[in-house]
Write an enzyme that holds these catalytic residues in place. Structure first.
Site, PDB file in Angstrom:
ATOM      1  N   ASP A   1       0.833  -1.207   0.000  1.00 52.12           N
ATOM      2  CA  ASP A   1       0.000   0.000   0.000  1.00 52.12           C
ATOM      3  C   ASP A   1       0.866   1.255   0.000  1.00 52.12           C
ATOM      4  O   ASP A   1       1.982   1.250   0.522  1.00 52.12           O
ATOM      5  CB  ASP A   1      -0.933  -0.018   1.229  1.00 52.12           C
ATOM      6  CG  ASP A   1      -2.147   0.866   1.036  1.00 52.12           C
ATOM      7  OD1 ASP A   1      -2.389   1.329  -0.104  1.00 52.12           O
ATOM      8  OD2 ASP A   1      -2.866   1.105   2.023  1.00 52.12           O
TER       9      ASP A   1
ATOM     10  N   ASN B   1     -10.575  -2.653  -6.181  1.00 52.62           N
ATOM     11  CA  ASN B   1      -9.758  -1.734  -6.986  1.00 52.62           C
ATOM     12  C   ASN B   1     -10.311  -1.537  -8.404  1.00 52.62           C
ATOM     13  O   ASN B   1      -9.950  -0.575  -9.087  1.00 52.62           O
ATOM     14  CB  ASN B   1      -8.295  -2.203  -7.058  1.00 52.62           C
ATOM     15  CG  ASN B   1      -7.546  -2.086  -5.753  1.00 52.62           C
ATOM     16  OD1 ASN B   1      -6.603  -2.841  -5.496  1.00 52.62           O
ATOM     17  ND2 ASN B   1      -7.919  -1.134  -4.899  1.00 52.62           N
TER      18      ASN B   1
END
Ligand code: IPE
Ligand code: IPE
Ligand code: MG
Length: 254
Positions: free
Chosen positions: A33, A81
């Site tokens: 991330d 996503n």
């Protein structure tokens, strides 16, 4: 991005890194991330963070090979996503195909076997073919299984496993009352328990990653954004993991 190949004995490597070779995780998983933040902090487009992040993928994979960690699962693209802006999704898919094709020689040199989990049929054709090429070229790799979680969602995985078991029950292949934890486990995309989940960018969320497999994983967050996460950062996470006492619900005798 020079290719690196690994030569020396994993136990020697582990000790040289301040790690106990007998207590390394068998399966490490990473929630990569902070790519967007890394780029934004430089005044750049988020995409450049994703590109730079591929260097960290190589560094962590190589470290696993050096240490003899047999399985590394990287969260590369979640089911959620897909809801990102189209340009970013397209860029990520192009980058993924490029990475998979470009990385084959290094993976072969290092004995890496590439696998993938997730709703792979949702990926664009060019990614599916790059994935097929990388999986087939590396299928004999015995050092580290690098498993990419792509279009992956833990809830999707559990739903798919339940559906598969229900279909088998309807066909009369299994009795509903015979469904136990082992049956559900064996219907997952990949059943291997995770020992440690590392998340970068200082976040402390699971974000729908391996809910079954990570049920008893140690969770380690690291402040570095993924594109700046180094081999040394990964080793520091492993040292922290080795400092944890894993109890699995039992009491300690000492
Ligand atoms: C992780 O970085 C990469 C993917 C989720 C594909 P992010 O893109 O989530 O970066 P931040 O969290 O916005 O900084
Ligand atoms: C998790 O990161 C997914 C991947 C690393 C591929 P996100 O950035 O998408 O997760 P949230 O939105 O912060 O929970
Ligand atoms: Mg993020």
């Amino acid at each position: 991005m020079p290719a690196t190949s690994v030569l020396s004995d994993p136990h020697t490597h582990a000790r040289a890194c301040g790690l106990d070779p007998a207590r390394l995780p068998r399966h490490a998983a990473v929630i990569m991330d902070g790519n967007g933040r890394w780029a934004k902090r430089r005044g750049w487009e988020r995409f450049l963070g994703h590109r730079k992040g591929t260097e960290s993928v190589r560094a962590v994979t190589t470290a696993c090979v050096e240490l003899g960690i047999s399985r590394l699962t990287l969260y590369a693209f979640s089911s959620e996503n897909w809801h990102r802006p189209r340009r970013e999704v397209d860029y990520l898919m192009d980058l993924l195909a490029e990475f998979l094709r470009g990385e084959i020689p290094t993976m072969l040199d290092n004995g890496v076997r590439l696998t993938a989990i997730g709703q792979l049929d949702r990926l664009p054709a060019q990614v599916v073919s790059a994935l097929d090429a990388a999986r087939s070229a590396t299928r004999d790799g015995t050092a580290t299984n690098l498993c990419l979680a792509l279009s992956y969602g833990g809830r999707d995985e559990l739903v798919a496993a339940c559906r598969q078991l229900a279909q088998r029950a309807v066909r009369g292949e299994i009795a509903p009352e015979s469904i136990d934890a082992e049956a559900l486990r064996s219907a997952l995309y990949s059943p291997e328990d995770v020992d440690v989940v590392i998340r970068t960018a200082g976040e402390r969320r699971m974000s729908n990653f391996l809910p079954w497999q990570a049920a008893y994983a140690e969770f380690i967050d690291h402040a570095a954004l993924w594109p700046e996460f180094t081999r040394d950062d990964f080793l520091a996470c492993l040292r922290e993991y080795q400092g944890r006492e894993r109890r699995f619900g039992c009491v300690t005798t000492s």
